[in-house]
Design a protein around this motif. Structure first.
Motif, PDB file in Angstrom:
ATOM      1  N   GLN A  10       0.820  -1.302   0.205  1.00  0.00           N
ATOM      2  CA  GLN A  10       0.017   0.170   0.114  1.00  0.00           C
ATOM      3  C   GLN A  10       0.889   1.175  -0.100  1.00  0.00           C
ATOM      4  N   ASN A  18      -1.911  -5.197  -0.523  1.00  0.00           N
ATOM      5  CA  ASN A  18      -3.060  -5.639  -1.071  1.00  0.00           C
ATOM      6  C   ASN A  18      -2.938  -6.975  -1.685  1.00  0.00           C
ATOM      7  N   PHE A  20      -4.407  -9.586  -4.430  1.00  0.00           N
ATOM      8  CA  PHE A  20      -5.526  -9.652  -5.721  1.00  0.00           C
ATOM      9  C   PHE A  20      -5.621 -11.129  -5.777  1.00  0.00           C
ATOM     10  N   GLU A  27      -8.461 -10.863 -12.837  1.00  0.00           N
ATOM     11  CA  GLU A  27      -7.901 -10.433 -11.536  1.00  0.00           C
ATOM     12  C   GLU A  27      -8.682  -9.145 -10.914  1.00  0.00           C
ATOM     13  N   GLU A  28      -8.872  -9.225  -9.711  1.00  0.00           N
ATOM     14  CA  GLU A  28      -9.622  -8.129  -8.935  1.00  0.00           C
ATOM     15  C   GLU A  28      -8.896  -8.141  -7.475  1.00  0.00           C
ATOM     16  N   TYR A  29      -9.149  -6.717  -7.031  1.00  0.00           N
ATOM     17  CA  TYR A  29      -8.973  -6.846  -5.362  1.00  0.00           C
ATOM     18  C   TYR A  29      -9.807  -7.795  -4.507  1.00  0.00           C
ATOM     19  N   SER A  32      -6.954  -7.055   2.104  1.00  0.00           N
ATOM     20  CA  SER A  32      -5.508  -6.298   2.528  1.00  0.00           C
ATOM     21  C   SER A  32      -5.167  -6.862   3.821  1.00  0.00           C
TER      22      SER A  32
END
Length: 270
Positions: A10, A18, A20, A27-29, A32
């Motif tokens: 971050q 973070n 993913f 791919e996506e978040y 965290s």
């Protein structure tokens, strides 16, 4: 099942990462975590994570964040268990994790109500004018058990109480110099009680104060208080009524009949 595709630091907090994921839609978040959680669970690229594992990691990170908050809160001064619980509750810590954090702090000897109580008593002895009853009240308000608070007050000796109370009483007498001797003594006694000193200490302090008023000081006090009463009642009464109001006022303030009669003769015209 999801695949861990990327881990990034971050920008505003280099100790947080973070994560993913690719759940089959690209791919996506995902979530965290703190660096400690990352290392503990050996998170790395291409790791397979099911929904239960993801939720467990999020819970683990929440636990770590709450624990870190508690450590930071303790860094300023010692805290009682209740203070920690209230603080973490305010920070919206998961109730199910609260007991776990408290127990960990106790195991690490960072949280101990007995040590906290003894420390607070020692601090109040050196930095405040509070008597033992007031200090105990403060401990109880901070959630310390009554018996633990009582045991901690053994560190507040009679001699320390007496020295502190006498110093305050002498200062109070000087500040109340324009009041009658009787009222000065009453004020000292009342204030020491309000500050939480024990009856034995107050009794001993009173024996160390002058046992009779200084005649000149007492007369000056009569004049000061009498003139104030005259100004107060002059526009509301006259003659006999004015005298009675002034007499009653001086009597309530603790002056003797002789002092009051002398003032009446010298300061109020027939």
């Amino acid at each position: 099942m999801a695949k861990l595709t990327k881990i990034t630091t971050q920008k505003k907090n280099k100790a947080r990462y973070n994560i993913f994921l690719d759940k089959g839609r690209g791919e996506e978040y995902g979530f965290s975590v703190d660096e400690d959680v990352l290392i503990k669970h050996k998170l790395q690229k291409n790791m397979e994570l099911d929904d239960a594992a993801v939720q467990a990691l999020i819970q683990s990170d929440n636990l770590h964040k709450s624990y870190t908050l508690a450590i930071n809160y303790l860094s300023y001064r010692m805290r009682s268990e209740k203070e920690i619980r209230d603080y973490l509750t305010e920070k919206e810590t998961d109730p199910e994790q609260l007991d776990e954090i408290i127990q960990r702090l106790k195991n690490e000897r960072l949280l101990n109500d007995q040590e906290f109580a003894r420390s607070l008593v020692r601090t109040r002895v050196t930095t405040s004018s509070k008597g033992p009853f007031m200090v105990k009240k403060e401990l109880i308000e901070k959630g310390v058990h009554d018996q633990i608070a009582a045991d901690a007050l053994h560190h507040y000796s009679f001699d320390e109480q007496f020295e502190k109370a006498l110093k305050f009483a002498e200062k109070k007498m000087r500040n109340d110099g324009r009041k009658s001797y009787k009222q000065q003594i009453q004020n000292v006694q009342q204030t020491l009680m309000q500050k939480g000193f024990t009856g034995d200490v107050i009794k001993e302090v009173l024996t160390q104060l002058p046992d009779e008023e200084n005649e000149d000081s007492e007369w000056q006090a009569v004049v000061h208080q009498g003139e104030k009463l005259l100004r107060k009642y002059a526009s509301k009464a006259e003659g006999y009524e004015l005298k009675q109001k002034v007499k009653s006022g001086l009597y309530r303030k603790g002056f003797t009949f002789d002092s009051i009669d002398r003032f009446m003769e010298e300061y109020i015209e027939e």
